[in-house]
Design an enzyme around this catalytic site. Sequence first.
Site, mmCIF file in Angstrom:
data_model
loop_
_atom_site.group_PDB
_atom_site.id
_atom_site.type_symbol
_atom_site.label_atom_id
_atom_site.label_comp_id
_atom_site.label_asym_id
_atom_site.label_seq_id
_atom_site.Cartn_x
_atom_site.Cartn_y
_atom_site.Cartn_z
ATOM 1 N N CYS A 25 0.800 -1.227 0.000
ATOM 2 C CA CYS A 25 0.000 0.000 0.000
ATOM 3 C C CYS A 25 0.834 1.280 0.000
ATOM 4 C CB CYS A 25 -0.940 0.008 1.198
ATOM 5 S SG CYS A 25 -2.115 -1.363 1.213
ATOM 6 N N CYS A 45 -0.712 2.337 6.604
ATOM 7 C CA CYS A 45 -0.261 1.033 7.061
ATOM 8 C C CYS A 45 0.015 0.168 5.833
ATOM 9 C CB CYS A 45 -1.311 0.372 7.950
ATOM 10 S SG CYS A 45 -2.912 0.111 7.156
ATOM 11 N N GLY A 100 0.501 -3.998 4.378
ATOM 12 C CA GLY A 100 0.353 -5.427 4.588
ATOM 13 C C GLY A 100 1.661 -6.100 4.957
ATOM 14 N N HIS A 122 -9.192 2.791 -2.666
ATOM 15 C CA HIS A 122 -7.800 2.489 -2.328
ATOM 16 C C HIS A 122 -7.203 1.564 -3.391
ATOM 17 C CE1 HIS A 122 -4.208 1.359 -0.372
ATOM 18 N NE2 HIS A 122 -4.672 0.470 0.492
#
Length: 399
Positions: free
Chosen positions: A95, A385, A387, A355
């Site tokens: 991300c 954040c 993964g 997203h």
Amino acid sequence: MSKQVQDAYIVAATRTPIGKSGRGYFKNTRSDDLLVRAIQAALAQVPTLDPKAIEDAVIGCSFPEGEQGMNFARIAVALAGLPHSVGGVTINRFCASGVTAIQMAADRIRVGEADVMIAGGAESMSMVPMGGNKPAFNPEIFTRDENVGIAYGMGLTAEKVAERWKVSREDQDAFALASHQRAIKAQQAGEFADEICPVDIIQRVPDLATGEIRYSTRTVSLDEGPRPDTSLEGLGKLRPVFAAKGSVTAGNSSQTSDGAGALILASEKAVKQFDLKPLARFVSFASRGVPPEIMGIGPIEAIPAALKAGGLKLDDMGWIELNEAFAAQSLAVIRDLGLNPDVVNPMGGAIALGHPLGATGAIRAATTIHALRRHKLKYGMVTMCIGTGQGAAGIFEAV
């Protein structure tokens, strides 16, 4: 703070609208085509720049396979019509891929290895699903308790964060509603106009009577995700998705999406040489690891590190784009660090806007940079954040 050889300035920043994956605007549009559009739109913002001066393009993608495989950064650069001398590299930090691409491009300039760089991100979650087309975890992950969290689904990590940080279902739904309300208000006020480059979608429909293909084109210029009919009552009716007695639902989670963003960065030398107008200065970046099973709290570690690297304080931030992977983790971060809710996602976040994974960092950077100038603010931050247990944060200064 480490000494920098030279500053890196953002001289162009743009993004495509964000479409809903699977059924939205870009369900049949390749992510490299979206990236081409974003790159071309960024170049149009700097008409005096000689494209031959561009050294390289660093492009983020969370799942660089299938339609977005084969180093699609280089492919998009070529399809965008840039000189063959311009390189391209695809990078992956899930991300945070898009904001990491900006950091890597800025660092090339800051250490004197380049004067002009392209950075960005693109993702089609319509064409390449979450986890990729062929997920294959290393078996060692499942043999050690301390590593098994790497294999947890994102939703399960959000449930764990909600439990440990005591984030209620009611608070998550209220946060989700606010995201939609802020996004709708910003759309109606034209707040996204500076950052979004419209995209033409060509539709091909067979005429069974004549055997010909009919072509039609429509232009999209707004994010597809925000819903004006979102309500607490409607959100409250949604069932938990990841745990039977959990609190994380589709309504208080980010939307899977398609989109792309592109920025052009330049040294002070290039700014003067090509008569460019800087939009912002890249200040600092930090990434930090956290336990994978509570990956959502990554910004709690990354934000202080980025502030320290930039010699800044939290109160200096006039605008913060905190990616809303889930309302649970967003609220945990806001509360733990004491972030001012008024400066966090003032125009909504991923719960409403979407997203598109590896593109989000570049997209939210474009949002931040234009918002700083529009509202006459000095510093802004993009954070998220990641993964498998990371957090990242990048800071920009309006100039």
